[in-house]
Design a protein around this motif. Structure first.
Motif, PDB file in Angstrom:
ATOM      1  N   UNK A  26       0.702  -1.144  -0.071  1.00 17.04           N
ATOM      2  CA  UNK A  26      -0.080  -0.006  -0.053  1.00 17.04           C
ATOM      3  C   UNK A  26       0.730   0.991   0.043  1.00 17.04           C
ATOM      4  N   UNK A  27       1.956   1.237   0.877  1.00 17.93           N
ATOM      5  CA  UNK A  27       2.599   2.554   0.801  1.00 17.93           C
ATOM      6  C   UNK A  27       3.614   2.724  -0.587  1.00 17.93           C
ATOM      7  N   UNK A  28       3.861   1.427  -0.892  1.00 16.43           N
ATOM      8  CA  UNK A  28       4.593   1.778  -2.321  1.00 16.43           C
ATOM      9  C   UNK A  28       3.620   2.507  -3.403  1.00 16.43           C
ATOM     10  N   UNK A  29       2.366   1.845  -3.452  1.00 11.46           N
ATOM     11  CA  UNK A  29       1.493   2.210  -4.467  1.00 11.46           C
ATOM     12  C   UNK A  29       1.052   3.793  -4.031  1.00 11.46           C
ATOM     13  N   UNK A  30       1.074   3.974  -2.995  1.00 10.57           N
ATOM     14  CA  UNK A  30       0.733   5.380  -2.613  1.00 10.57           C
ATOM     15  C   UNK A  30       1.836   6.379  -3.095  1.00 10.57           C
ATOM     16  N   UNK A  31       3.087   6.085  -2.850  1.00 12.88           N
ATOM     17  CA  UNK A  31       4.071   6.745  -3.395  1.00 12.88           C
ATOM     18  C   UNK A  31       4.219   6.849  -4.876  1.00 12.88           C
ATOM     19  N   UNK A  32       4.094   5.731  -5.582  1.00 13.08           N
ATOM     20  CA  UNK A  32       4.023   5.901  -6.897  1.00 13.08           C
ATOM     21  C   UNK A  32       2.961   6.526  -7.731  1.00 13.08           C
ATOM     22  N   UNK A  33       1.637   6.250  -6.969  1.00 15.69           N
ATOM     23  CA  UNK A  33       0.469   6.936  -7.854  1.00 15.69           C
ATOM     24  C   UNK A  33       0.312   8.274  -7.250  1.00 15.69           C
ATOM     25  N   UNK A  34       0.766   8.714  -6.268  1.00 14.17           N
ATOM     26  CA  UNK A  34       0.757  10.044  -5.661  1.00 14.17           C
ATOM     27  C   UNK A  34      -0.399  10.291  -4.680  1.00 14.17           C
ATOM     28  N   UNK A  35      -1.346   9.347  -4.700  1.00 13.27           N
ATOM     29  CA  UNK A  35      -2.407   9.134  -3.994  1.00 13.27           C
ATOM     30  C   UNK A  35      -2.473   8.400  -2.733  1.00 13.27           C
TER      31      UNK A  35
END
Length: 81
Positions: A26-35
């Protein structure tokens, strides 16, 4: 990459729970997506990405060989079998 993501592989983590893997994904996807949380029209893609990253993380951790540690096949499965 975000410095606050914990290292999950041995010898840095003695036990990695499914919750640890999901949180890292979740933290990775948040970082990459900006959301932090996606809009409704992006929710499906966001959650699918979290699941894919979590699966890839499990695969990676299952296959890594740490020098001086047991071979991947000798390690107990995450569910204790």
């Amino acid at each position: 990459m975000c410095r606050s993501i914990r290292t999950l592989r041995e010898p840095y983590a003695e036990e990695v729970t499914p919750a640890d893997i999901e949180a890292a994904a979740l933290q990775y996807v948040r970082k990459i997506s900006g959301f932090r949380a996606p809009a409704a029209h992006n929710a499906e893609a966001f959650h699918a990405a979290v699941a894919a990253v979590a699966d890839a993380t499990r695969t990676l951790l299952d296959q890594l060989v740490v020098r001086g540690g047991p071979a991947p096949a000798a390690r107990p499965a995450p569910d204790g079998r």
